[in-house]
Write a protein that holds these residues in place. Sequence first.
Motif, PDB file in Angstrom:
ATOM      1  N   LEU A  28       0.872  -1.174   0.000  1.00 55.92           N
ATOM      2  CA  LEU A  28       0.000   0.000   0.000  1.00 55.92           C
ATOM      3  C   LEU A  28       0.912   1.227   0.000  1.00 55.92           C
ATOM      4  CD1 LEU A  28      -2.657   1.633   0.479  1.00 55.92           C
ATOM      5  CD2 LEU A  28      -2.359   1.166   2.926  1.00 55.92           C
ATOM      6  N   ILE A  29       1.004   1.886  -1.143  1.00 56.68           N
ATOM      7  CA  ILE A  29       1.828   3.093  -1.265  1.00 56.68           C
ATOM      8  C   ILE A  29       0.936   4.283  -0.909  1.00 56.68           C
ATOM      9  CG2 ILE A  29       3.344   4.431  -2.800  1.00 56.68           C
ATOM     10  CD1 ILE A  29       4.146   1.469  -2.605  1.00 56.68           C
ATOM     11  N   ILE A  30       1.416   5.163  -0.030  1.00 55.82           N
ATOM     12  CA  ILE A  30       0.597   6.297   0.419  1.00 55.82           C
ATOM     13  C   ILE A  30       1.326   7.607   0.128  1.00 55.82           C
ATOM     14  CG2 ILE A  30      -0.582   7.336   2.380  1.00 55.82           C
ATOM     15  CD1 ILE A  30      -0.930   4.567   3.565  1.00 55.82           C
ATOM     16  N   MET A  41       0.162  11.574   6.685  1.00 56.22           N
ATOM     17  CA  MET A  41      -0.534  10.369   6.211  1.00 56.22           C
ATOM     18  C   MET A  41      -0.299   9.198   7.169  1.00 56.22           C
ATOM     19  SD  MET A  41      -1.832  11.888   3.686  1.00 56.22           S
ATOM     20  CE  MET A  41      -2.759  10.620   2.823  1.00 56.22           C
ATOM     21  N   LYS A  42       0.933   9.101   7.667  1.00 53.67           N
ATOM     22  CA  LYS A  42       1.266   8.017   8.599  1.00 53.67           C
ATOM     23  C   LYS A  42       0.466   8.169   9.893  1.00 53.67           C
ATOM     24  CE  LYS A  42       5.125   5.895  11.005  1.00 53.67           C
ATOM     25  NZ  LYS A  42       5.612   6.428  12.262  1.00 53.67           N
ATOM     26  N   MET A  49      -5.268  -1.234   8.750  1.00 53.33           N
ATOM     27  CA  MET A  49      -4.870  -2.043   7.581  1.00 53.33           C
ATOM     28  C   MET A  49      -3.584  -2.842   7.826  1.00 53.33           C
ATOM     29  SD  MET A  49      -5.909   0.624   4.470  1.00 53.33           S
ATOM     30  CE  MET A  49      -5.072   2.090   5.074  1.00 53.33           C
ATOM     31  N   ASP A  50      -3.609  -3.637   8.896  1.00 51.32           N
ATOM     32  CA  ASP A  50      -2.431  -4.433   9.287  1.00 51.32           C
ATOM     33  C   ASP A  50      -1.979  -5.425   8.226  1.00 51.32           C
ATOM     34  OD1 ASP A  50      -2.920  -3.152  11.583  1.00 51.32           O
ATOM     35  OD2 ASP A  50      -3.460  -4.896  12.795  1.00 51.32           O
ATOM     36  N   GLY A  51      -2.898  -5.825   7.351  1.00 49.12           N
ATOM     37  CA  GLY A  51      -2.550  -6.828   6.339  1.00 49.12           C
ATOM     38  C   GLY A  51      -1.733  -6.277   5.183  1.00 49.12           C
ATOM     39  N   PHE A  52      -1.516  -4.968   5.162  1.00 47.43           N
ATOM     40  CA  PHE A  52      -0.769  -4.343   4.070  1.00 47.43           C
ATOM     41  C   PHE A  52       0.576  -3.820   4.560  1.00 47.43           C
ATOM     42  CE2 PHE A  52      -5.231  -2.869   2.594  1.00 47.43           C
ATOM     43  CZ  PHE A  52      -5.474  -4.093   1.981  1.00 47.43           C
ATOM     44  N   ARG A  53       1.549  -3.844   3.657  1.00 45.27           N
ATOM     45  CA  ARG A  53       2.835  -3.185   3.929  1.00 45.27           C
ATOM     46  C   ARG A  53       2.673  -1.718   3.523  1.00 45.27           C
ATOM     47  NH1 ARG A  53       8.888  -3.699   1.275  1.00 45.27           N
ATOM     48  NH2 ARG A  53       7.732  -3.679  -0.680  1.00 45.27           N
ATOM     49  N   HIS A  54       2.555  -0.832   4.504  1.00 48.13           N
ATOM     50  CA  HIS A  54       2.381   0.591   4.223  1.00 48.13           C
ATOM     51  C   HIS A  54       3.730   1.200   3.848  1.00 48.13           C
ATOM     52  CE1 HIS A  54      -1.329   1.112   7.096  1.00 48.13           C
ATOM     53  NE2 HIS A  54      -1.239  -0.131   6.666  1.00 48.13           N
TER      54      HIS A  54
END
Length: 244
Positions: A28-30, A41-42, A49-54
């Motif tokens: 997940l690119i933010i 944003m952080k 959304m723990d299932g994504f690599r932020h």
Amino acid sequence: MALKSIQYKQHTFDISYEIVNPEAQIDLIILHGWGSNKNLMKQSFSSYMDGFRHIYIDLPGFGNSTCSMALTTADVARIVELFMIHINAQKDIIMGHSFGGKVALVLEPKILVLVASAGIYVEKPLKIKAKIALFKLFKLLGLSKFRSLFVADDAKELSEYMYQTFKNVVNDDFSDEFSKYEGRALLFWGKEDSATPLSSAKKINELIKDSTLEVYDGDHYFFMKYAADISKKIETEFLKSLGH
């Protein structure tokens, strides 16, 4: 915080970034908006959304990232893309707020998350048009040193490179790009947004074939209050895209 040096058009850009949930398999690119940075944003989304690599990125010239030339939106997107290659990140989901929304669109992710995105040209009020015309006249008369009296708040205190970049990107009309996007798009908007009005959201929703629009109370930064709900909707959409 970490830094990666990216080479682009014979210039070096030091890109500052931070990764949350580094072991997760889905990227997940933010991307933040103009005048902002990755920390905003952080602060809003890192708890969800723990299932994504932020992957939170400072765009060139913002936060702790450097900028050594004037850029267009396409240039910024290419620098982000080169950065993603460096850290082996995929275009699973890309979220962009405001200016970051245009950058996210150019990157063509599988799922595009637009949070009060820029990209639809909004006619300037007469007052602003008059200000621009007056500045052009001053420039003609060799009085451009009075620039600070005329530039938008978003452009004050900018370096020359960033001021030129601002001029390059501020009036972008990405209507064609929105209509050509072929992935799934989630649009989140604040009802009282004056920077990127709700009319822009409705137009983008019409232009992108596969998109949904969610409207919340609030202004351009409404997402700070509704990050939990937005995150839940992104997770649900991603699971749907996997056929779950």
